[in-house]
Design a protein around this motif. Structure first.
Motif, short mmCIF file in Angstrom:
data_model
loop_
_atom_site.label_atom_id
_atom_site.label_comp_id
_atom_site.label_asym_id
_atom_site.label_seq_id
_atom_site.Cartn_x
_atom_site.Cartn_y
_atom_site.Cartn_z
N THR A 177 15.45 1.58 -8.73
CA THR A 177 14.62 1.32 -7.55
C THR A 177 13.79 0.05 -7.68
O THR A 177 13.11 -0.17 -8.68
CB THR A 177 13.69 2.52 -7.30
OG1 THR A 177 14.47 3.71 -7.29
CG2 THR A 177 12.95 2.38 -5.98
N ARG B 255 15.33 4.66 -0.59
CA ARG B 255 13.90 4.31 -0.60
C ARG B 255 13.13 5.22 -1.56
O ARG B 255 12.20 4.79 -2.23
CB ARG B 255 13.33 4.44 0.81
CG ARG B 255 11.84 4.19 0.89
CD ARG B 255 11.33 4.29 2.31
NE ARG B 255 9.88 4.15 2.34
CZ ARG B 255 9.04 5.16 2.22
NH1 ARG B 255 9.50 6.41 2.09
NH2 ARG B 255 7.73 4.96 2.24
N VAL B 256 13.53 6.50 -1.63
CA VAL B 256 12.96 7.45 -2.57
C VAL B 256 14.10 7.96 -3.45
O VAL B 256 15.12 8.42 -2.95
CB VAL B 256 12.29 8.63 -1.85
CG1 VAL B 256 11.75 9.64 -2.85
CG2 VAL B 256 11.17 8.14 -0.93
N THR C 134 9.12 6.04 -5.45
CA THR C 134 9.05 5.59 -4.06
C THR C 134 8.94 4.07 -4.01
O THR C 134 8.17 3.46 -4.76
CB THR C 134 7.85 6.20 -3.33
OG1 THR C 134 7.94 7.63 -3.40
CG2 THR C 134 7.82 5.78 -1.86
N SER C 135 9.74 3.46 -3.12
CA SER C 135 9.78 2.02 -2.97
C SER C 135 8.93 1.57 -1.78
O SER C 135 8.66 2.35 -0.86
CB SER C 135 11.23 1.57 -2.77
OG SER C 135 11.31 0.21 -2.42
N ARG D 221 9.85 11.41 -9.14
CA ARG D 221 10.24 10.86 -7.85
C ARG D 221 9.67 9.46 -7.76
O ARG D 221 8.47 9.25 -7.95
CB ARG D 221 9.71 11.73 -6.71
CG ARG D 221 10.12 11.22 -5.32
CD ARG D 221 9.55 12.08 -4.21
NE ARG D 221 10.05 13.44 -4.28
CZ ARG D 221 9.32 14.50 -4.62
NH1 ARG D 221 8.03 14.35 -4.93
NH2 ARG D 221 9.84 15.70 -4.67
#
Length: 375
Positions: free
Chosen positions: A366, A320-321, A311-312, A309
Motif C-alpha cells: 500500500t 485503498r484499504v 489505509t491509504s 488493516r
C-alpha cells in the motif's frame, strides 16, 4: 468438405497430441500459478513471508506460461481445424455434445489468454471486472480441457509415442504422396518450439533479471520509471498529488500514536532489499529504507503477532484499504518505507510512506499510507 481441401499431412492426431502435451503443460502451469495469485490478493493468513521472492517467481511464471501458450494454442488450432468442417456437422447427440464442449473450451482459452495479455498492458476495453472474469474463465478452460482429455484419452494413448510406433498400432504407413510425414512433423514442431522460445526470451525479462537485456517485447521494463522503478497507479490517478499539511501517520492500539514525518525519521531506521512484484507480470528489486512495522506496533502497545488493516490516502480503488497478515506484520523485513534506493519516496511511489513486505503482491504494498490499525 471437398477432397483434398486440407492436404497437409500435419492435420493428424500425432501432431495434435504432441502440441497438446506442450499446450497442456503451459496451461496447467498458468492455471495453478494464477489460482495462487488470485488467492494471495486476499491477504490470506496462511501466506508465509518467506521466501521474499516467492510471489515474484510464481506470478512471473504465470505470465511467462500464459504468453508461451499463445503460439502453442495457435499451432494446435491450425492442426485440428479441419475437424471444424467435417460433414455432417452433427452425427449424433453424443457427437453434438462433444462439439459443443470443444467450442466452449476453445472460446474459454482464447478469452482467457486474450484478457490476460490485455491485463499485462493495463488495457481493459470491456465493461466487466477483469480479475473475477479471468478467474472463472480459468476454471472453465481448465475444466473443459480435462473433459476433452478424458474424451480423447484412447486416441492420446495411441499417438503418445513416436509416429512409427503409432503407425504399428494403427496400421498406417506414416507417409503421404509428398514424402514422409515424420520429417515434416519434426520441422513443424521445431518451428513451433522456436517461436515459443523466442516469445519467452523476449518477454520474460520483465520478471527474470538475467533475461532483462533481451526484454524487447514485454509490456514493461522493470528499470524504467521514477527512481528506476515502474509505476502502475500514479499519484495523480490516486488523487494524492497534494499531501495534507497536517498529515500524520496514525497507529491504532491500546496506546495510539500520531507521528509526523520528522518523528518517523527519528525512530530507528532499517533497510531491506525487496522486490515489487505486480500482477501484470513485471517485478523489480529496490533498496527500501524506513521504520519496521513491528516497532510501530510496539509504540502503540499492539502485540507483534497481530493482523493489521492499512489505509491509504487515495480517494478510492479496490486496494485503498488492505490487510497485513500477522506473520508479515512481525517480519523484521516489513517496513513502513520512507525511502527507496537512498532517496525520499517520489509521489508516484507512495510519498510520504508506503508498506513494503516480503512475498507480497505489489497491489498490497500500500502506497500513501495514512493509518495502521488492528485488523
Amino acid at each position: 468438405m471437398r477432397e483434398g481441401t486440407f492436404s497437409s499431412a500435419l492435420h493428424d492426431p500425432r501432431t495434435a497430441v504432441v502440441l497438446g502435451r506442450w499446450l497442456g503443460a503451459a496451461l496447467l502451469t498458468c492455471f495453478l500459478t494464477g489460482l495462487f495469485s488470485h488467492l494471495v490478493q486476499e491477504s490470506p493468513a496462511w501466506l508465509p513471508s518467506r521466501p521474499v521472492n516467492g510471489y515474484r517467481v510464481t506470478q512471473g511464471l504465470h505470465v511467462i506460461s500464459g504468453i508461451a501458450a499463445v503460439p502453442l494454442l495457435v499451432a494446435k488450432l491450425w492442426t485440428v481445424y479441419p475437424k471444424l468442417f467435417e460433414w455432417p456437422p452433427v452425427r449424433s447427440v453424443l457427437h453434438a455434445l462433444e462439439r459443443l464442449g470443444i467450442a466452449v473450451l476453445v472460446a474459454a482459452m482464447l478469452l482467457e489468454l486474450l484478457t490476460g495479455l490485455f491485463n499485462t498492458l493495463q488495457w481493459y476495453p470491456w465493461p466487466f471486472p477483469f480479475r473475477q472474469t479471468h478467474f472463472w474463465l480459468g476454471w472453465l478452460a481448465t475444466g473443459g480441457l480435462l473433459l476433452h482429455v478424458a474424451a480423447k484419452l484412447p486416441q492420446i494413448r495411441t499417438h503418445w509415442r513416436r509416429a512409427r510406433r503409432a503407425a504399428r498400432n494403427t496400421g498406417t504407413t506414416g507417409t503421404t504422396g509428398t514424402g514422409p510425414v515424420e520429417p515434416q512433423r519434426r520441422a513443424f514442431l521445431t518451428a513451433v518450439a522456436a517461436s515459443v522460445g523466442l516469445v519467452t526470451l523476449t518477454t520474460a525479462g520483465q520478471s527474470v533479471p538475467w533475461l532483462r537485456s533481451l526484454d524487447l517485447f514485454a509490456p514493461r521494463r522493470p528499470d524504467l520509471g521514477p527512481q528506476g522503478l515502474p509505476v502502475n497507479r500514479t499519484a495523480a490517478q490516486a488523487g494524492t498529488t497534494t499531501l495534507p499539511a497536517d498529515w500524520r501517520l496514525e497507529v491504532g492500539g491500546p496506546h495510539p500514536v500520531r507521528l509526523s514525518l520528522d518523528e518517523l525519521a527519528r525512530l530507528p531506521q532499517y533497510e531491506a532489499e525487496l522486490p515489487i512484484a505486480c500482477v501484470e507480470g513485471w517485478s523489480a528489486s529496490a533498496r527500501w529504507g524506513g521504520v519496521r512495522i513491528r516497532d510501530l506496533l510496539a509504540l502503540a502497545g499492539v502485540p507483534a503477532g497481530t493482523a493489521l488493516r492499512i489505509t491509504s490516502l487515495e480517494l478510492d480503488g479496490p486496494y485503498r484499504v488492505t490487510e497485513l497478515p500477522a506473520e508479515h506484520a512481525r517480519d523484521p523485513l516489513t517496513l513502513l518505507a520512507l525511502r527507496v534506493n537512498g532517496e525520499v519516496l517520489a509521489p508516484d511511489h507512495g510519498y510520504p510512506a508506503r508498506i513494503i513486505a516480503p512475498n507480497r503482491p505489489g497491489v498490497l504494498q500500500t502506497k500513501w499510507v495514512t493509518r495502521i490499525e488492528v485488523g
